[in-house]
Design an enzyme around this catalytic site. Sequence first.
Site, PDB file in Angstrom:
ATOM      1  CG  HIS A 126      -1.679  -1.067   1.135  1.00 59.31           C
ATOM      2  ND1 HIS A 126      -2.546  -1.583   2.392  1.00 59.31           N
ATOM      3  CD2 HIS A 126      -2.086  -2.070   0.364  1.00 59.31           C
ATOM      4  CE1 HIS A 126      -3.339  -2.667   2.125  1.00 59.31           C
ATOM      5  NE2 HIS A 126      -2.802  -3.076   0.937  1.00 59.31           N
ATOM      6  CG  HIS A 169      -7.479  -3.196  -1.322  1.00 54.48           C
ATOM      7  ND1 HIS A 169      -6.863  -1.983  -0.553  1.00 54.48           N
ATOM      8  CD2 HIS A 169      -6.954  -4.065  -1.057  1.00 54.48           C
ATOM      9  CE1 HIS A 169      -5.975  -2.329  -0.045  1.00 54.48           C
ATOM     10  NE2 HIS A 169      -5.820  -3.728  -0.423  1.00 54.48           N
ATOM     11  CG  ASP A 191      -3.582  -5.076  -2.816  1.00 51.66           C
ATOM     12  OD1 ASP A 191      -2.907  -4.314  -1.899  1.00 51.66           O
ATOM     13  OD2 ASP A 191      -4.375  -6.087  -2.467  1.00 51.66           O
ATOM     14  CG  HIS A 238      -0.336  -9.335  -2.618  1.00 53.37           C
ATOM     15  ND1 HIS A 238      -0.306  -7.886  -2.799  1.00 53.37           N
ATOM     16  CD2 HIS A 238      -1.095  -9.456  -1.601  1.00 53.37           C
ATOM     17  CE1 HIS A 238      -1.188  -7.404  -2.110  1.00 53.37           C
ATOM     18  NE2 HIS A 238      -1.327  -8.057  -1.295  1.00 53.37           N
TER      19      HIS A 238
HETATM   20 ZN   LIG Z   1      -3.878  -4.820   0.020  1.00 57.89          ZN
END
Ligand SMILES: [Zn+2]
Length: 317
Positions: free
Chosen positions: A86, A243, A247, A270
């Site tokens: 973030h 969000h 990311d 991720h």
């Molecule tokens: Zn995140």
Amino acid sequence: MSKRFIGSRQTTIGREIELSGTGVHSGAPVSMVLHPAEADTGFRFLVSKRGRIISEIPADVRYVKNLTLCTVIGDDAGVTVGTVEHLLAALRGLSIDNCYIEIDSREVPIMDGSAAAFVAAIDEVGIRELAQPRKYIKVLKPIRIDEGDCWGELTPHSSFFLDVQIDFETPLIGRQRMALEMNAGAFRNEISRARTFGFMRDVENLWKAGLALGASLDNTVALADDRIMNAEGLRYPQEFVRHKMLDAVGDLALAGAPILAAYRSVRGGHRLNAHVLQALFADKEAWTMVRAPWVRDPVSVDVPVGVAAVNYAADRT
Ligand SMILES: [Zn+2]
């Protein structure tokens, strides 16, 4: 109106920024100082212990150590920093190229679960333009990674375009897709305040595993079977996919320079983001470093907060 530099030169933050908070996984208090950095530094973590720097870790995909719940980077001696995404999203999202991040813990503070606190802190000190031209990673051919029913793909594009889709069974999320030409204005307005989210049913297992110890309704959108637990509700329509875009901006910052490409991810996270970058760098013909042309004078433009910065199409060098 706020004064912003927009153009082809590298940037750093105007002056030091002090931040403190809690690690979402460790639950431990964290102090962090962001320092201005010279051109070609990139983003580098300076991990301190009792006031002494014990490791310098570049925010670079080659230093990724773990991708299970957040992005963790580390050195060969075992010093790591987690939940970097973030903060890196805020830096890259606001078109900052260079910054040292001094941190006294193994995890970047979660703040409110979004990039909003980092954006606000950067806004307070401003962005400083440096003399050297900005460098970009220009994607030259498609790179695609499939992992089960998830996939991610980089394709050549003149700026940074982001197209993210998620698909969760719960009707509280369902299928969400958003696509944006990503620049400082779009990041600030559409993405930066979107919070991380989690399912109540997972919390107990995470706690047993010693994870999410700092998670609370102050930093996570918590989903029960049929409702959102946070009294304030959502900050945006489709906050969840936003969000995931946040990311992705942070994870792709591990390229070490802004990327000229379109990135599409479907049901990713991720792990997928990092694997796509690793595949890009594994193929020397898939990318090249380009430099914005030299300009004689710094370009200073008054831009109202939130107005999109120009997309810079760099020349191939
Ligand atoms: Zn995140």
